[in-house]
Design a protein around this motif. Structure first.
Motif, mmCIF file in Angstrom:
data_model
loop_
_atom_site.group_PDB
_atom_site.id
_atom_site.type_symbol
_atom_site.label_atom_id
_atom_site.label_comp_id
_atom_site.label_asym_id
_atom_site.label_seq_id
_atom_site.Cartn_x
_atom_site.Cartn_y
_atom_site.Cartn_z
ATOM 1 N N LYS A 1 0.832 -1.208 0.000
ATOM 2 C CA LYS A 1 0.000 0.000 0.000
ATOM 3 C C LYS A 1 0.871 1.264 0.000
ATOM 4 N N LYS A 2 1.975 1.236 0.758
ATOM 5 C CA LYS A 2 2.882 2.385 0.819
ATOM 6 C C LYS A 2 3.460 2.706 -0.553
ATOM 7 N N GLU A 3 3.687 1.665 -1.344
ATOM 8 C CA GLU A 3 4.247 1.847 -2.686
ATOM 9 C C GLU A 3 3.173 2.199 -3.729
ATOM 10 N N GLY A 4 1.919 2.314 -3.276
ATOM 11 C CA GLY A 4 0.843 2.717 -4.182
ATOM 12 C C GLY A 4 0.268 1.589 -5.017
ATOM 13 N N ILE A 5 0.543 0.369 -4.625
ATOM 14 C CA ILE A 5 0.024 -0.796 -5.350
ATOM 15 C C ILE A 5 -1.265 -1.255 -4.684
ATOM 16 N N GLU A 6 -2.315 -1.466 -5.482
ATOM 17 C CA GLU A 6 -3.576 -1.940 -4.920
ATOM 18 C C GLU A 6 -3.399 -3.352 -4.367
ATOM 19 N N THR A 7 -4.134 -3.631 -3.302
ATOM 20 C CA THR A 7 -4.007 -4.928 -2.638
ATOM 21 C C THR A 7 -5.296 -5.736 -2.756
ATOM 22 N N LEU A 8 -5.126 -7.027 -2.861
ATOM 23 C CA LEU A 8 -6.236 -7.976 -2.873
ATOM 24 C C LEU A 8 -5.871 -9.098 -1.915
ATOM 25 N N ILE A 9 -6.800 -9.446 -1.049
ATOM 26 C CA ILE A 9 -6.589 -10.601 -0.186
ATOM 27 C C ILE A 9 -7.710 -11.601 -0.434
ATOM 28 N N SER A 10 -7.365 -12.846 -0.311
ATOM 29 C CA SER A 10 -8.317 -13.919 -0.586
ATOM 30 C C SER A 10 -8.312 -14.893 0.585
ATOM 31 N N PHE A 11 -9.509 -15.243 1.037
ATOM 32 C CA PHE A 11 -9.661 -16.177 2.151
ATOM 33 C C PHE A 11 -10.626 -17.285 1.758
ATOM 34 N N ILE A 12 -10.419 -18.453 2.332
ATOM 35 C CA ILE A 12 -11.362 -19.563 2.201
ATOM 36 C C ILE A 12 -11.892 -19.838 3.604
ATOM 37 N N ILE A 13 -13.212 -19.874 3.725
ATOM 38 C CA ILE A 13 -13.833 -20.225 4.999
ATOM 39 C C ILE A 13 -14.669 -21.484 4.791
ATOM 40 N N GLY A 14 -15.013 -22.133 5.878
ATOM 41 C CA GLY A 14 -15.865 -23.309 5.791
ATOM 42 C C GLY A 14 -15.173 -24.623 6.065
#
Length: 81
Positions: free
Chosen positions: A10-23
């Motif tokens: 984020k500091k470098e200006g790059i968009e972030t995506l996180i992915s989680f699996i639940i269940g």
């Protein structure tokens, strides 16, 4: 490491995506609440939350079948038929 990686990205200006699996069978409501808290703390630009559906032939699906648990879906019949 995840928190630091998101912070640097984020500091470098790059968009972030996180992915989680639940269940997963070992998860409970508290675990899911903790996941939600982590997502809020990380504050990503994009989020992908997925519900576990074990693929045919996967170790997790075979374990579930070996435990004689309720069927997850009818995809095996759809493929065979």
């Amino acid at each position: 490491q995840l928190k630091n990686a998101i912070k640097i990205t984020k500091k470098e200006g790059i968009e972030t995506l996180i992915s989680f699996i639940i269940g997963f069978e070992f998860e409970n409501e508290k675990d899911i609440e903790n996941t939600k808290k982590l997502i809020m703390e990380l504050d990503p630009d994009y989020i992908s939350i997925n519900i576990l559906v074990p693929r045919i032939g996967s170790d997790i699906r075979e374990e579930i079948k070996s435990d004689e648990r309720e069927r997850l879906d009818n995809s095996e019949e759809l493929i065979a038929g």
